[in-house]
Design a protein around this motif. Structure first.
Motif, PDB file in Angstrom:
ATOM      1  N   LEU A   1     -44.600  88.159  17.670  1.00  0.00           N
ATOM      2  CA  LEU A   1     -43.564  89.320  17.809  1.00  0.00           C
ATOM      3  C   LEU A   1     -42.276  89.044  18.267  1.00  0.00           C
TER       4      LEU A   1
ATOM      5  N   ALA B   1     -40.285  93.852  19.618  1.00  0.00           N
ATOM      6  CA  ALA B   1     -40.962  93.277  20.722  1.00  0.00           C
ATOM      7  C   ALA B   1     -40.195  93.340  21.907  1.00  0.00           C
TER       8      ALA B   1
ATOM      9  N   TRP C   1     -56.872 100.147  10.037  1.00  0.00           N
ATOM     10  CA  TRP C   1     -56.462  98.759  10.564  1.00  0.00           C
ATOM     11  C   TRP C   1     -57.298  97.670   9.458  1.00  0.00           C
TER      12      TRP C   1
ATOM     13  N   CYS D   1     -48.298  86.114  19.698  1.00  0.00           N
ATOM     14  CA  CYS D   1     -48.883  86.565  18.246  1.00  0.00           C
ATOM     15  C   CYS D   1     -47.484  86.730  17.448  1.00  0.00           C
TER      16      CYS D   1
ATOM     17  N   ALA E   1     -52.296 102.341  21.549  1.00  0.00           N
ATOM     18  CA  ALA E   1     -51.526 102.550  20.418  1.00  0.00           C
ATOM     19  C   ALA E   1     -52.434 102.884  19.352  1.00  0.00           C
TER      20      ALA E   1
ATOM     21  N   LYS F   1     -51.347  85.040  12.007  1.00  0.00           N
ATOM     22  CA  LYS F   1     -51.646  86.609  12.408  1.00  0.00           C
ATOM     23  C   LYS F   1     -53.069  87.021  11.861  1.00  0.00           C
TER      24      LYS F   1
ATOM     25  N   ARG G   1     -45.171  98.082  16.562  1.00  0.00           N
ATOM     26  CA  ARG G   1     -45.167  96.711  17.162  1.00  0.00           C
ATOM     27  C   ARG G   1     -46.665  96.208  16.775  1.00  0.00           C
ATOM     28  N   ARG G   2     -47.635  97.075  16.872  1.00  0.00           N
ATOM     29  CA  ARG G   2     -48.816  96.773  16.421  1.00  0.00           C
ATOM     30  C   ARG G   2     -49.038  96.508  14.933  1.00  0.00           C
ATOM     31  N   GLN G   3     -48.514  97.148  14.050  1.00  0.00           N
ATOM     32  CA  GLN G   3     -48.525  96.626  12.776  1.00  0.00           C
ATOM     33  C   GLN G   3     -47.890  95.469  12.824  1.00  0.00           C
ATOM     34  N   LEU G   4     -46.862  95.036  13.470  1.00  0.00           N
ATOM     35  CA  LEU G   4     -45.652  93.659  13.096  1.00  0.00           C
ATOM     36  C   LEU G   4     -46.770  92.679  13.679  1.00  0.00           C
ATOM     37  N   ALA G   5     -47.596  92.902  14.355  1.00  0.00           N
ATOM     38  CA  ALA G   5     -48.668  91.653  14.814  1.00  0.00           C
ATOM     39  C   ALA G   5     -49.622  91.592  13.807  1.00  0.00           C
TER      40      ALA G   5
ATOM     41  N   SER H   1     -44.408 104.982  19.873  1.00  0.00           N
ATOM     42  CA  SER H   1     -45.838 104.930  20.146  1.00  0.00           C
ATOM     43  C   SER H   1     -46.521 103.630  20.300  1.00  0.00           C
ATOM     44  N   GLY H   2     -45.748 102.641  19.869  1.00  0.00           N
ATOM     45  CA  GLY H   2     -46.317 101.131  19.890  1.00  0.00           C
ATOM     46  C   GLY H   2     -46.840 100.749  18.517  1.00  0.00           C
ATOM     47  N   MET H   3     -47.149 101.822  17.685  1.00  0.00           N
ATOM     48  CA  MET H   3     -47.780 101.495  16.479  1.00  0.00           C
ATOM     49  C   MET H   3     -47.149 100.693  15.463  1.00  0.00           C
TER      50      MET H   3
ATOM     51  N   GLU I   1     -50.317  98.891  25.933  1.00  0.00           N
ATOM     52  CA  GLU I   1     -50.186 100.736  25.553  1.00  0.00           C
ATOM     53  C   GLU I   1     -51.282 101.156  24.801  1.00  0.00           C
TER      54      GLU I   1
ATOM     55  N   GLU J   1     -43.277 105.905  15.177  1.00  0.00           N
ATOM     56  CA  GLU J   1     -44.398 104.860  15.208  1.00  0.00           C
ATOM     57  C   GLU J   1     -43.977 103.639  16.183  1.00  0.00           C
TER      58      GLU J   1
END
Lengths: 418, 312
Positions: free
Chosen positions: B53, A417, B101, B51, B87, B76, A252-256, A248-250, B85, A245
Motif C-alpha cells: 500500500l 495508505a 472478498w 502489503c 473494515a 498480494k 484501502r483494504r481493496q487496494l491490498a 470506512s477503510g474498505m 480498523e 469506502e
C-alpha cells in the motif's frame, strides 16, 4: 470486476433510501408541474397560456401588429390571447386568465418618436409559472420593438404614412421601403441582436405542424426533464461512494488485493451506469403505466441514449471528484454543477421557455443533449439515426471524461495508505 | 529454507518524519511473529509497506522470494491483510462480505461457498451469517474482519492490532483463531501493543519504537536480556547515585534502571536471594516506601530499552 459491481448493487438494495429519493423526485416533480400546467394525458402538450390584451392604442399600427402577433396561429401553440376592453382588470380579479397585457395609448407613436413607453402586465397571483412566462415573453417583445424602432425609425414612419393613407400605395414606394428595411436588417443582424434573431430563426425553421405529431403529455415531458437531472444525482451518489469506502477503510483494504486501482474505479463507474439505467427503467415503466408516456417507436435508441448519458454523467461527476481537494469540496462542486447544468439544460424549465441568452449555453450541458434526444425519441417518433448527433456527443463526452477521471482518481486513491 | 517474509533495511520517510528507520527481520513458515510497540511506533506503516500500500523510501520486502516492488500483484495474492480498523460492509451480511472478498481473489461457485461456510464456522458466525453486519457486536465484527483476510487461504497473514477495543472474551476467541491459523501451517505477522497478547501468542517478536527494532527474539530470549532471576523494584526518597552505590556493594544484584526515587534491579538466580539483597540495601541506610518483587516481563524490557512504559 463483477464482484465489485454486485457488491455495490447489493449494498444499494439493502440501503435503498437515496435511490428511492432519486426515483421519487422526478415523479413528484411531474405531478407538481403537470398539475400547474393543467395536467393532460399522453396526447396533450403544454396547454396554452390564456392572456387578456387590452389595446388602448387601437389606431396605432404597431400596437395592432403586436395584438395580431399574439393572436397568430404560431403563438397559439403557447398563448391564447383574448382582446378585451376595460373589463380586463375585473376579469383578472376573477382569475379568468394568467395575465393581462395593457398596451398604452400612444404606444405606436411613442415608438416612432423614439420616446419611452411601457407595456403593463397584470399577473394572476394564484398562478406561479405561467404569468412569469408571459412577463419573459413580453420583455422579449419589448426588446424587439425597442431595437426595431431604433434601427428602423425612418422607415417605420414611412410605413405608417402608407398604412394611414387608406388607399393602395404605389408598388414602387412599397418596394423602396422594403428594400431599405432589408438592407438595414441585413447590415445590423450580426451584431445588433444576434440572440433575438437566433430565436426567430429557430422558430421559423420548425416545420408547420411539427408539434402536432408529438405524443408527449405535460407529465411525460416533465418526467423526462427531471429524470435526466435525477440521473445526474444518481451518478453523484454512486461515484461519491468511493469517498465513503475510503473513509470506512474498505478502499484501502481493496487496494491490498491484487485488484488494480484502475479496475476498482472502473467498476464503480460501471455500477453507476447500471444503477442509472435501473432508475431510468423504473421511471420509464412508471411513466408508461400511468399513461404519461407512450412506448417509443425506437426503444433501442432510448436505451442507448440512457446508456451514454449515464456514462457521461458518471464521467463529469468523477472528473469533479478527481479535481476536488477533499470529499466536502467534491460534494459541493458536484451539486453546483449538476444544478447549473439542469437549470441551463432544460431539466428545470423546458428549453423553449428559457430566455434566449440562456438557450445559447444549453449546448454545453449534458442535460440539453439528453433531453433533446429523449424528446425526439419519446415524443416525435425519432429513430436511432435522428439522434445520432446526441448519441455521439454524449458517448464522446462520456468516454473522454471517464478516461480523464480514471487517471485523476487513480492518482488520488493510490495515496490512501497512511 | 526460504523465509515466508523477509524484510531488508526498510525505511519510510514522510517529509521531516522518519516513520520507519531501517528495520530488517524475517519470518519462517508457520511462525507467529509479533511486532510489539506503542501507538506511533511505525507498526502500521511497516505493514502498509509489506502489503504494497505504501512504497518504501528505501529497502526491500520479499514474500516467498517475490519482491513486492517487482511483482506487487503476485505478492498480494499470497497475502491476507486484516487492518486495524473494522473494515466491513455494515449493510451486507457476513456471508455477503466474505463472498465479495472471495470473489475479488477469483473464488467462485462451490469452492467459494465451501470456503465461506468453513470460515463462518471457524470464526463462530455461522448462525448469524445472513444477518446484516450492522447488528453485530464489536467482537463479532472483529471476527468477521479477521475472516475476510483469510477467505482466499493466504500464505502470509498480516494482522494489524486485530483485538483493539474488544472485551477479553472476544479477544481470547480471536487469539485462539490466530493460533489455529498458525497450526494449519500459515505464517502470521501480528502487530500489537498488548504485552500479554505478544507473550501468549508469538513464537518470536520484535520490540519496535520510533521506527526501529530495539530487540528481537523469542519471549524467553527477550526476558533474558534483563537477566535471569527476580525483578526487584524499589521506590523511596533516595537519590539515584545512592541506590547505585548500595546496589554495587551487593554481589549478584544488577541495576536495570535507576533514577531519583525509583530503581529496578535484577536479583540473579545465582545471586544473594531477594531477602539478602534487600538487607544489603537497608544496611546502606536507604529507606523505601514501596517494594515490588516479580518475574521480569516484556513491559520491563521495554522500559529498560526506551526509558518509558509501553502505554505512555
Amino acid at each position: 470486476m463483477w464482484p465489485l459491481i454486485l457488491k455495490d448493487l447489493r449494498r444499494r438494495l439493502r440501503r435503498p433510501a437515496s435511490t428511492l429519493v432519486m426515483v421519487a423526485f422526478p415523479l413528484l416533480m411531474s405531478l407538481a408541474l403537470g398539475s400547474v400546467f393543467g395536467g393532460g394525458g399522453a396526447n396533450d402538450r403544454f396547454p396554452p397560456i390564456h392572456i387578456l390584451v387590452e389595446n388602448q392604442d387601437p389606431d396605432g399600427f404597431l400596437a395592432n401588429a403586436l395584438v395580431n402577433a399574439l393572436g397568430s396561429p404560431r403563438s397559439g401553440d403557447f398563448i391564447q390571447a383574448e382582446a378585451v376592453g376595460d373589463e380586463g382588470r375585473s376579469m383578472m380579479e376573477k382569475g379568468k386568465a394568467s395575465a393581462l397585457v395593457v398596451i398604452p395609448e400612444g404606444f405606436s407613436q411613442a415608438l416612432l418618436d423614439s420616446r419611452p413607453t411601457v407595456i403593463h402586465i397584470v399577473r394572476n397571483p394564484s398562478e406561479g409559472i405561467k404569468p412569469e412566462i408571459v412577463v419573459l415573453g413580453s420583455e422579449l417583445v419589448a426588446t424587439y420593438l425597442d431595437q426595431g424602432s431604433r434601427l428602423l425609425g425612418g422607415e417605420l414612419g414611412q410605413i405608417k404614412e402608407l398604412v394611414d393613407a387608406r388607399q393602395i400605395p404605389p408598388a414602387a414606394k412599397v418596394g423602396a421601403v422594403a428594400a431599405r428595411i432589408t438592407e438595414r436588417l441585413s447590415g445590423a443582424r450580426d451584431y445588433l441582436f444576434p440572440p433575438l434573431v437566433g430565436i426567430a430563426s429557430a422558430k421559423e425553421a420548425e416545420p408547420e405542424g411539427a408539434n402536432s405529431s408529438t405524443g408527449g403529455g405535460v407529465f411525460g415531458y416533465v418526467l423526462m426533464m427531471t429524470t435526466v437531472m435525477a440521473l445526474l444525482f444518481v451518478a453523484v451518489r454512486s461515484v461519491g461512494d468511493l469517498f465513503e469506502e475510503q473513509n470506512s477503510g474498505m478502499l484501502r483494504r481493496q487496494l491490498a488485493t491484487p485488484m488494480p486501482v484502475a479496475r476498482i474505479i472502473a467498476a464503480k463507474f460501471l455500477f453507476s451506469v447500471v444503477l442509472g439505467l435501473l432508475v431510468m427503467a423504473i421511471l420509464a415503466t412508471t411513466g408508461l403505466a400511468l399513461g404519461w408516456l407512450d412506448v417509443p417507436a425506437a426503444p433501442g435508441a432510448a436505451i442507448l441514449l440512457g446508456l451514454v448519458f449515464n456514462l457521461a454523467a458518471c464521467g463529469v461527476v468523477a472528473v469533479i471528484m478527481g479535481l476536488s481537494g477533499n470529499e466536502k469540496q467534491a460534494g459541493i462542486m458536484s451539486w453546483l454543477i449538476v444544478m447549473g447544468m439542469s437549470a441551463l439544460g432544460g431539466s428545470m424549465v423546458p428549453l423553449q421557455q428559457l430566455p434566449a441568452a440562456m438557450r445559447g449555453l444549453a449546448d454545453y450541458t449534458l442535460n440539453y443533449w439528453a433531453i433533446d434526444g429523449f424528446s425526439q425519441v419519446m415524443f416525435e417518433g425519432a429513430g436511432m439515426g435522428d439522434v445520432a448527433g446526441n448519441l455521439a456527443v454524449l458517448a464522446g463526452t462520456g468516454l473522454l471524461l471517464s478516461v480523464l477521471a480514471n487517471a485523476l482518481l487513480v492518482r488520488r486513491f493510490r495515496k490512501v495508505a497512511p | 529454507m526460504t523465509p515466508v517474509l523477509e524484510v531488508r533495511d526498510l525505511h519510510k520517510v514522510f517529509g521531516d518524519l522518519t516513520a520507519v528507520d531501517g528495520i530488517s527481520f524475517s519470518v519462517n513458515e508457520g511462525e507467529i511473529y509479533g511486532f510489539l510497540g506503542p501507538n506511533g511506533a511505525g507498526k502500521t506503516t511497516s505493514i502498509s509497506m509489506i502489503c504494497g500500500l505504501l512504497p518504501p523510501t528505501e529497502g526491500e520486502v520479499l514474500v516467498m522470494g517475490l519482491s513486492i516492488a517487482e511483482d506487487p500483484r503476485g505478492v498480494k495474492r499470497l497475502l491476507g491483510v486484516v487492518p486495524q480498523e473494522v473494515a466491513v460492509y455494515e449493510e451486507l451480511s457476513a456471508r455477503m462480505n466474505l463472498e465479495f472478498w472471495g470473489g475479488i481473489y477469483g473464488l467462485k461457485g462451490k469452492a467459494l461457498r465451501e470456503r465461506v461456510n468453513g470460515l463462518l464456522a471457524q470464526v463462530g458466525l455461522d448462525d448469524r451469517a445472513a444477518e446484516p453486519v450492522k447488528n453485530f457486536s464489536g467482537g463479532m465484527k472483529r471476527r468477521l474482519n479477521l475472516a475476510m483476510g483469510l477467505v482466499h487461504d493466504p500464505q502470509l497473514i498480516l494482522l494489524d492490532e486485530p483485538t483493539v477495543g474488544i472485551d477479553p472474551q472476544a479477544r481470547h476467541k480471536i487469539l485462539d483463531i490466530v493460533k489455529q491459523i498458525a497450526a494449519d501451517g500459515r505464517t502470521v505477522l501480528y502487530t500489537t501493543h498488548y504485552l500479554e497478547e505478544a507473550e501468549d501468542l508469538c513464537d518470536r517478536l520484535a520490540i519496535i519504537d520510533h521506527g526501529s527494532i530495539l530487540a528481537e527474539g523469542t519471549v524467553a530470549e527477550l526476558k533474558a536480556k534483563l537477566g535471569e532471576g527476580s525483578l526487584l523494584t524499589v521506590q523511596g526518597g533516595f537519590k539515584a547515585p545512592e541506590l547505585a552505590a548500595a546496589a554495587g556493594a551487593v554481589a549478584g544484584l544488577q541495576p536495570v534502571e535507576i533514577i531519583d526515587g525509583r530503581g529496578m534491579l535484577v536479583v540473579g538466580r545465582d545471586g544473594p536471594g531477594v531477602s539478602n539483597a534487600l538487607s544489603g540495601l537497608f544496611q546502606a541506610g536507604l529507606a523505601f516506601d514501596d517494594i515490588t518483587i516479580k518475574e521480569p516481563n516484556l513491559e520491563d524490557l521495554f522500559l529498560n530499552l526506551t526509558g518509558r512504559e509501553l502505554r505512555d
